[in-house]
Design an enzyme around this catalytic site. Structure first.
Site, short mmCIF file in Angstrom:
data_model
loop_
_atom_site.label_atom_id
_atom_site.label_comp_id
_atom_site.label_asym_id
_atom_site.label_seq_id
_atom_site.Cartn_x
_atom_site.Cartn_y
_atom_site.Cartn_z
N ASN A 151 -17.13 37.12 2.96
CA ASN A 151 -16.87 38.15 1.96
C ASN A 151 -17.90 37.96 0.85
O ASN A 151 -18.76 37.07 0.91
CB ASN A 151 -15.42 38.05 1.44
N ASP A 192 -15.78 41.01 5.03
CA ASP A 192 -16.86 41.73 5.73
C ASP A 192 -16.91 41.37 7.20
O ASP A 192 -17.37 42.16 8.03
CB ASP A 192 -18.19 41.44 5.05
N ARG A 247 -27.44 46.88 7.27
CA ARG A 247 -26.83 45.72 6.62
C ARG A 247 -26.20 44.84 7.70
O ARG A 247 -25.39 45.31 8.50
CB ARG A 247 -25.75 46.17 5.60
#
Ligand code: MRU
Length: 357
Positions: free
Chosen positions: A256, A246, A96
């Site tokens: 985010n 994030d 990711r």
């Protein structure tokens, strides 16, 4: 009414004798099941497919995946072990792209690995040391969340509602949570707090995960759909918005969950403070502004289906960015484990990051 338990008991990630145990977040809230990842490839697959998600949690999972991979290695020499270590790290890093905690945790594991090799440690001693390091990353994450809770609780007004998006709770971390940790701590201090959780389309982290974990702890929570945020921010009664992150760029721009930016704009328009709670492992000082943050694109099926049921015409074009960037001017303050950063973030975040622990 259930008694409020502001200290979450949810175990998101655990090292076990069989492998890395992860609560399967795809099944919540309907089933509470743990998936055991028995090798590093299974850990990588679990991160990619959202068995485990949330920036700090995927960092911890990756660290445990590395420890597991090295433990199962048959390498006989340091050189062989290094090339295997690189392959394990590359596989986990490719899962990711947005949450920087993933690369931060891999970096910490790599630093220890290189240190051990340079000290001439016997290769049979390395797996235990790496497993201890992964456990340390997990334990430190919980400590960081509690410290953020301590600092952030002061920002939460008593007797008001807090709005949040996605899941920045125990499930998104090693435990306790970032944004939800702030709420937990405010309640722990005796404040009367209600939560509005946005459902968070398309993956429904708010409806499935935040609603579940807050309800489990008896924290009064109301679930709304994402497009109701403006209505409730305008209506009054919302004391603040608190979200996780994030990746935070050096200038304070925050990536985010998709939808965060809209909430931040609506909060500013309605005079509601907008807070971000994130550990310093989420801060990426190598990235000057949010424009450079890589945004993950996820499968079209997340948008065209809800829990496997088709809701859109076949063949429709879809765009599914998993995150957005909230420019720093919409952010009232950023809560970290070393204190609260306020604008100008360029200075305050760097100062907190460089503070001795
Ligand atoms: O796609 P996800 O569920 O991994 O996205 C998670 C978020 O955006 C969270 O808000 C963020 O990671 C902060 S978690 C403490």
């Amino acid at each position: 009414m259930t008694a409020v338990n502001s200290v979450s008991t949810i175990k998101t990630i655990e090292w076990t004798s069989e492998g890395v145990a992860l609560i399967d977040q795809r099944l919540l809230p309907l089933k509470e099941e743990y998936k055991i990842c028995r090798n590093y490839e299974e850990v990588a697959e679990a991160i990619r497919t959202m068995v485990v998600r949330g920036a700090p949690a995927i960092g911890v999972a990756a660290a445990m995946g590395i420890a597991l991979g090295v433990q199962q290695s048959k390498a006989k020499t340091a050189e062989m072990l290094r090339s295997e270590f690189d392959r394990i790290c590359d596989t986990l890093a490719a899962t990711r792209p947005t949450a920087v905690n993933l690369y931060w945790a891999i970096g910490r594991m790599r630093d220890l690995f290189e240190k051990l090799l340079s000290e001439g440690a016997p290769i049979e001693a390395i797996p235990t040391r790496l497993q201890e390091q992964a456990q340390r990353i997990l334990d430190e994450d919980i400590e960081a969340n509690k410290a953020m809770g301590h600092y952030g609780a002061a920002l939460v007004p008593d007797g008001k509602t807090v709005m949040t998006i996605c899941n920045a709770g125990a499930l998104a971390t090693a435990g306790y949570g970032t944004a939800l940790g702030v709420i937990r701590s405010a309640i722990c201090e005796g404040k009367n707090v209600n939560v509005i959780a946005l459902e968070t389309r398309p993956f429904l982290q708010g409806a499935r995960l935040t609603a579940w974990e807050l309800q489990k702890d008896g924290i009064p929570t109301t679930l709304i759909t994402d497009n109701m945020a403006g209505h409730f921010l305008h209506a009054g009664g919302i004391g603040c918005v608190v979200v996780g992150a994030d990746r935070i760029a050096a200038n304070g721009d925050v990536a985010n969950k998709i939808g965060t930016y809209s909430v931040a704009v609506l909060a500013k328009e309605n005079g509601v403070p907008f807070y971000v709670a994130a550990p310093l492992s989420t801060l990426d000082l190598n990235i000057p502004s949010g424009e450079k943050i890589p945004i993950e694109q996820r499968a079209a099926s997340e948008v065209t289906q809800i829990q496997g049921v088709e809701i859109a015409p076949r063949g429709i074009a879809v765009n599914n960015p998993a995150f957005d960037v909230t420019p720093h001017e919409y952010i009232t303050a950023i809560v970290t484990e070393r204190g609260i950063a306020r604008p100008p973030y360029e200075d305050t975040l760097r100062r907190l990051k460089n503070l001795a622990c």
